[in-house]
Design a protein around this motif. Structure first.
Motif, PDB file in Angstrom:
ATOM      1  N   LEU A  11      19.915 -16.263  18.143  1.00 39.86           N
ATOM      2  CA  LEU A  11      20.402 -17.439  17.443  1.00 39.86           C
ATOM      3  C   LEU A  11      20.583 -17.092  15.977  1.00 39.86           C
ATOM      4  CD1 LEU A  11      18.129 -20.197  19.070  1.00 39.86           C
ATOM      5  CD2 LEU A  11      20.531 -19.691  19.582  1.00 39.86           C
ATOM      6  N   MET A  55      15.696 -24.576  25.333  1.00 38.05           N
ATOM      7  CA  MET A  55      15.153 -23.405  24.674  1.00 38.05           C
ATOM      8  C   MET A  55      13.916 -22.969  25.457  1.00 38.05           C
ATOM      9  SD  MET A  55      13.538 -22.817  20.849  1.00 38.05           S
ATOM     10  CE  MET A  55      15.019 -23.418  20.015  1.00 38.05           C
ATOM     11  N   ALA A  98      18.868 -21.143  25.429  1.00 39.68           N
ATOM     12  CA  ALA A  98      18.468 -20.211  24.371  1.00 39.68           C
ATOM     13  C   ALA A  98      17.236 -19.479  24.879  1.00 39.68           C
ATOM     14  CB  ALA A  98      18.162 -20.960  23.088  1.00 39.68           C
ATOM     15  N   VAL A 100      14.654 -17.149  24.047  1.00 38.28           N
ATOM     16  CA  VAL A 100      14.052 -16.604  22.832  1.00 38.28           C
ATOM     17  C   VAL A 100      13.024 -15.546  23.192  1.00 38.28           C
ATOM     18  CG1 VAL A 100      12.698 -17.162  20.782  1.00 38.28           C
ATOM     19  CG2 VAL A 100      14.442 -18.777  21.612  1.00 38.28           C
ATOM     20  N   PHE A 106       8.096 -13.526  16.244  1.00 37.70           N
ATOM     21  CA  PHE A 106       8.321 -14.931  16.585  1.00 37.70           C
ATOM     22  C   PHE A 106       7.024 -15.723  16.478  1.00 37.70           C
ATOM     23  CE2 PHE A 106       8.557 -18.522  19.466  1.00 37.70           C
ATOM     24  CZ  PHE A 106       9.744 -19.113  19.057  1.00 37.70           C
ATOM     25  N   PHE A 114      10.856 -22.084  12.037  1.00 38.09           N
ATOM     26  CA  PHE A 114      11.207 -22.394  13.433  1.00 38.09           C
ATOM     27  C   PHE A 114      12.275 -23.485  13.452  1.00 38.09           C
ATOM     28  CE2 PHE A 114      10.861 -24.800  17.296  1.00 38.09           C
ATOM     29  CZ  PHE A 114      10.577 -23.889  18.302  1.00 38.09           C
ATOM     30  N   ARG A 117      15.696 -22.196  11.396  1.00 37.94           N
ATOM     31  CA  ARG A 117      16.401 -21.052  11.966  1.00 37.94           C
ATOM     32  C   ARG A 117      16.854 -21.313  13.406  1.00 37.94           C
ATOM     33  NH1 ARG A 117      13.348 -15.407  11.796  1.00 37.94           N
ATOM     34  NH2 ARG A 117      13.540 -15.884   9.563  1.00 37.94           N
ATOM     35  N   LEU A 118      15.972 -21.907  14.210  1.00 38.98           N
ATOM     36  CA  LEU A 118      16.286 -22.061  15.630  1.00 38.98           C
ATOM     37  C   LEU A 118      16.960 -23.399  15.930  1.00 38.98           C
ATOM     38  CD1 LEU A 118      13.046 -20.542  17.212  1.00 38.98           C
ATOM     39  CD2 LEU A 118      15.204 -19.406  16.696  1.00 38.98           C
ATOM     40  N   GLY A 122      20.408 -22.457  14.439  1.00 42.39           N
ATOM     41  CA  GLY A 122      20.591 -21.806  15.731  1.00 42.39           C
ATOM     42  C   GLY A 122      21.374 -22.618  16.733  1.00 42.39           C
TER      43      GLY A 122
END
Length: 321
Positions: A11, A55, A98, A100, A106, A114, A117-118, A122
């Motif tokens: 992502l 996710m 997604a 991950v 992580f 989190f 970004r995600l 993302g």
């Protein structure tokens, strides 16, 4: 058949900025509790013109921390392979996954990173569904309150969902499914999953011993570590013919013919012979027959398999395909 979801291992997504309705979890098995969550997600996505998105993580976070602590006995067994998980999620109308990578970097992400970004950069999240006890980020420092604060800042709403329970008010969880499979309680597993437990994969070449003793098998690799108890099962096979095929299968390490062998699913089809190498098959587990055993010789093994085949025939004579 629903289309295969788009899978993103990194992502932000490289090919779209489509806004998303997102839920987060491991979704191992995609049991009835998961399906209730996904139904809620799908409805919200339709209402707000968003892309229904899951996710999820590889490996399971508990597996990562167990390996880091050198405690392999704490690694959770797998109900579904990634292939089966994707297929099950697709069946529930999920359009994006997604996937991950759960690693040290992580695990050390701050809750704020989190989110930014995600979720924001993302997946362009506009609607988020999580459990009431959801925690995230380094040392599980992030909580629902932080998500809601971030949602106000970034423009996404946060919904929570309570645990989904069965008719006896018991929480439905992947742990319950693993427990049922570990002791061969396939009816209990089926009640939790909403469908028979299954293992799918491409048929691979084996030792070809089965054909020499009159019981040729289709061989599939299995998730490692596999949630299902090693042993002999009555099974139904999909994907190799227009109709499901009756079979009997051995899930285990073949102790009579191999020392320290890898876990394998070997399925003998009843009254059917076909060339299936390389084809994708799905094996549904219907009844547990017996434990895996180490026999003193091949004649004793052959007699045991013949007895297993009779047991499978009896099952299908009563229940049909």
């Amino acid at each position: 058949m629903k289309p295969t979801p788009s899978i993103y291992r990194h992502l932000p997504r490289h090919d779209t900025r489509r806004p998303s309705a997102v839920t987060i979890g491991n979704f191992d098995g995609v049991h009835l509790g998961h399906r209730a969550i996904l139904s809620c997600l799908r409805a919200a996505a339709a209402e707000h013109s968003l892309c229904p998105t899951v996710m999820t993580f590889s490996p399971h976070p508990r597996a990562f921390f167990a390996r880091r602590a050198q405690r392999p006995e704490l690694i959770p067994t797998q109900i579904s392979s990634l292939r089966d998980k994707v297929a099950l999620l697709a069946g529930e109308g999920i359009e994006q996954i997604a996937l991950v990578r759960f690693n040290q970097a992580f695990a050390e992400l701050s809750p704020e990173t989190f989110i930014s970004r995600l979720l924001v950069d993302g997946l362009n999240t506009r609607w988020l569904l999580v459990g009431e006890d959801f925690r995230f980020g380094n040392k599980r420092a992030g909580d629902i309150a932080l998500l809601r604060q971030a949602g106000e800042r970034y423009g996404f709403s946060v919904q929570t969902i309570a645990d989904v329970t069965d008719s006896h008010e018991r929480r439905i969880s992947s742990t319950d499914v693993r427990t049922a499979l570990a002791v061969g309680e396939l009816e209990r597993a089926r009640a939790l999953l909403g469908a028979p437990f299954r293992i799918s994969g491409h048929v691979i070449h084996g030792r070809k011993l089965g054909r020499t003793i009159g019981f040729p098998t289709l061989n599939l690799r299995v998730p490692d570590p596999c949630a299902a108890r090693s042993g002999i099962y009555v099974v139904r096979v999909h994907g190799l013919a227009d109709e499901p095929l009756a079979g009997v299968a051995s899930l285990g390490v073949r102790p009579t013919v191999a020392d320290g062998g890898a876990l394998l699913l070997e399925t003998h089809l009843l009254d059917r012979s076909l060339d299936a190498y390389g084809k994708l098959a799905s094996v549904e587990f219907l009844r547990y027959l017996r434990d895996e055993e180490k026999f003193p010789d091949l004649p004793t093994l052959t007699a045991a398999i013949a007895s297993d085949v009779r047991g499978a025939r009896d099952y299908f004579a009563i229940h049909g395909l």
